[in-house]
Design a protein around this motif. Structure first.
Motif, PDB file in Angstrom:
ATOM      1  N   ILE A  13     -18.902 -17.624  12.393  1.00  0.00           N
ATOM      2  CA  ILE A  13     -18.271 -16.299  12.318  1.00  0.00           C
ATOM      3  C   ILE A  13     -17.144 -16.223  13.338  1.00  0.00           C
ATOM      4  O   ILE A  13     -16.048 -15.744  13.045  1.00  0.00           O
ATOM      5  CB  ILE A  13     -19.301 -15.182  12.566  1.00  0.00           C
ATOM      6  N   ASN A  14     -17.410 -16.708  14.545  1.00  0.00           N
ATOM      7  CA  ASN A  14     -16.401 -16.699  15.598  1.00  0.00           C
ATOM      8  C   ASN A  14     -15.160 -17.474  15.168  1.00  0.00           C
ATOM      9  O   ASN A  14     -14.035 -16.996  15.327  1.00  0.00           O
ATOM     10  CB  ASN A  14     -16.980 -17.288  16.888  1.00  0.00           C
ATOM     11  N   ASP A  15     -15.361 -18.667  14.607  1.00  0.00           N
ATOM     12  CA  ASP A  15     -14.223 -19.474  14.154  1.00  0.00           C
ATOM     13  C   ASP A  15     -13.420 -18.745  13.079  1.00  0.00           C
ATOM     14  O   ASP A  15     -12.185 -18.760  13.085  1.00  0.00           O
ATOM     15  CB  ASP A  15     -14.699 -20.826  13.612  1.00  0.00           C
ATOM     16  N   TYR A  16     -14.135 -18.092  12.154  1.00  0.00           N
ATOM     17  CA  TYR A  16     -13.454 -17.374  11.074  1.00  0.00           C
ATOM     18  C   TYR A  16     -12.652 -16.191  11.625  1.00  0.00           C
ATOM     19  O   TYR A  16     -11.479 -16.008  11.278  1.00  0.00           O
ATOM     20  CB  TYR A  16     -14.474 -16.889  10.037  1.00  0.00           C
ATOM     21  N   LEU A  17     -13.283 -15.383  12.469  1.00  0.00           N
ATOM     22  CA  LEU A  17     -12.604 -14.195  12.989  1.00  0.00           C
ATOM     23  C   LEU A  17     -11.405 -14.558  13.853  1.00  0.00           C
ATOM     24  O   LEU A  17     -10.380 -13.873  13.813  1.00  0.00           O
ATOM     25  CB  LEU A  17     -13.582 -13.322  13.769  1.00  0.00           C
ATOM     26  N   THR A  18     -11.506 -15.625  14.639  1.00  0.00           N
ATOM     27  CA  THR A  18     -10.365 -16.020  15.478  1.00  0.00           C
ATOM     28  C   THR A  18      -9.213 -16.549  14.631  1.00  0.00           C
ATOM     29  O   THR A  18      -8.072 -16.564  15.081  1.00  0.00           O
ATOM     30  CB  THR A  18     -10.769 -17.070  16.537  1.00  0.00           C
ATOM     31  N   SER A  19      -9.496 -16.958  13.388  1.00  0.00           N
ATOM     32  CA  SER A  19      -8.429 -17.453  12.509  1.00  0.00           C
ATOM     33  C   SER A  19      -7.696 -16.322  11.777  1.00  0.00           C
ATOM     34  O   SER A  19      -6.661 -16.569  11.157  1.00  0.00           O
ATOM     35  CB  SER A  19      -9.000 -18.433  11.479  1.00  0.00           C
ATOM     36  N   LEU A  20      -8.218 -15.106  11.822  1.00  0.00           N
ATOM     37  CA  LEU A  20      -7.584 -13.986  11.118  1.00  0.00           C
ATOM     38  C   LEU A  20      -6.433 -13.423  11.954  1.00  0.00           C
ATOM     39  O   LEU A  20      -6.652 -12.908  13.052  1.00  0.00           O
ATOM     40  CB  LEU A  20      -8.603 -12.876  10.836  1.00  0.00           C
TER      41      LEU A  20
END
Length: 187
Positions: A13-20
């Motif tokens: 989730i952290n990786d996904y959110l930081t990519s937004l």
């Protein structure tokens, strides 16, 4: 096993959110595994973070193996206690100074689980060998249930969403007994 499953979710989730790009994340980690509230009722989730908190563990009884056994290399049979399959209820809480930012992070989280609701060895290489698969489902709470949950947590409501994570299998693997298999029947 429970911590490992939640840590995999937290990390992805952290990786996904930081990519937004619309979230404009600064720093390495924006998702924190923590209690929702401290003993004094103050929020335990760091400010400007999305908190992940385990709020309940329930046993999945529908798929329980009643009499598991294992055939050993010497052809003896070991009987094991049935494995336990657990479902985890995980609350994600947005703790940000700005209400709009809280809602953006909750929206990003929901988009993540809409995109990826099943975690397997193939699509999540960091998944431990002991975890076959995790399936994540959105849970709905009515106002009364939501009020009760936040009262139990001892905190004031913050933007949040509840998910059920299915199934964590626990099997100690120690045999209850060991027997020679039946190879012939004499009448």
């Amino acid at each position: 096993m429970i911590f490992d499953a939640l840590e995999i979710l937290r990390s992805e989730i952290n990786d996904y959110l930081t990519s937004l790009p619309e979230l404009n994340v600064s720093g390495n980690s924006v998702v924190t595994m923590a209690n929702v509230a401290k003993e004094d009722g103050s929020i335990d989730i760091p400010n400007n973070n999305l908190g992940l908190s385990l709020v309940n563990i329930e046993e999945e009884r529908n798929v329980r193996d009643v009499q598991p056994h294992r055939i050993n290399p010497d052809n003896s049979v070991s009987h094991l206690n049935p494995e336990i399959r657990l479902n985890l209820l995980v609350l994600f809480v947005a703790h940000f100074n700005d209400y709009k930012t809280s809602l953006q992070y909750i929206s990003g989280l929901i988009r993540f689980f809409q995109k990826k609701s099943v975690f397997t060895q193939e699509n999540s290489p960091s998944l431990l060998a002991g975890i076959e698969k995790l399936v994540v489902e959105l849970q709905q709470l009515n106002f009364e249930q939501q009020n009760n949950l936040w009262a139990v947590l001892g905190a004031k409501y913050l933007p949040s969403v509840l998910y059920k994570v299915r199934t964590i299998t626990i099997q100690e693997g120690q045999a209850k007994d060991q027997q020679i298999p039946i190879t012939t029947i004499k009448i």
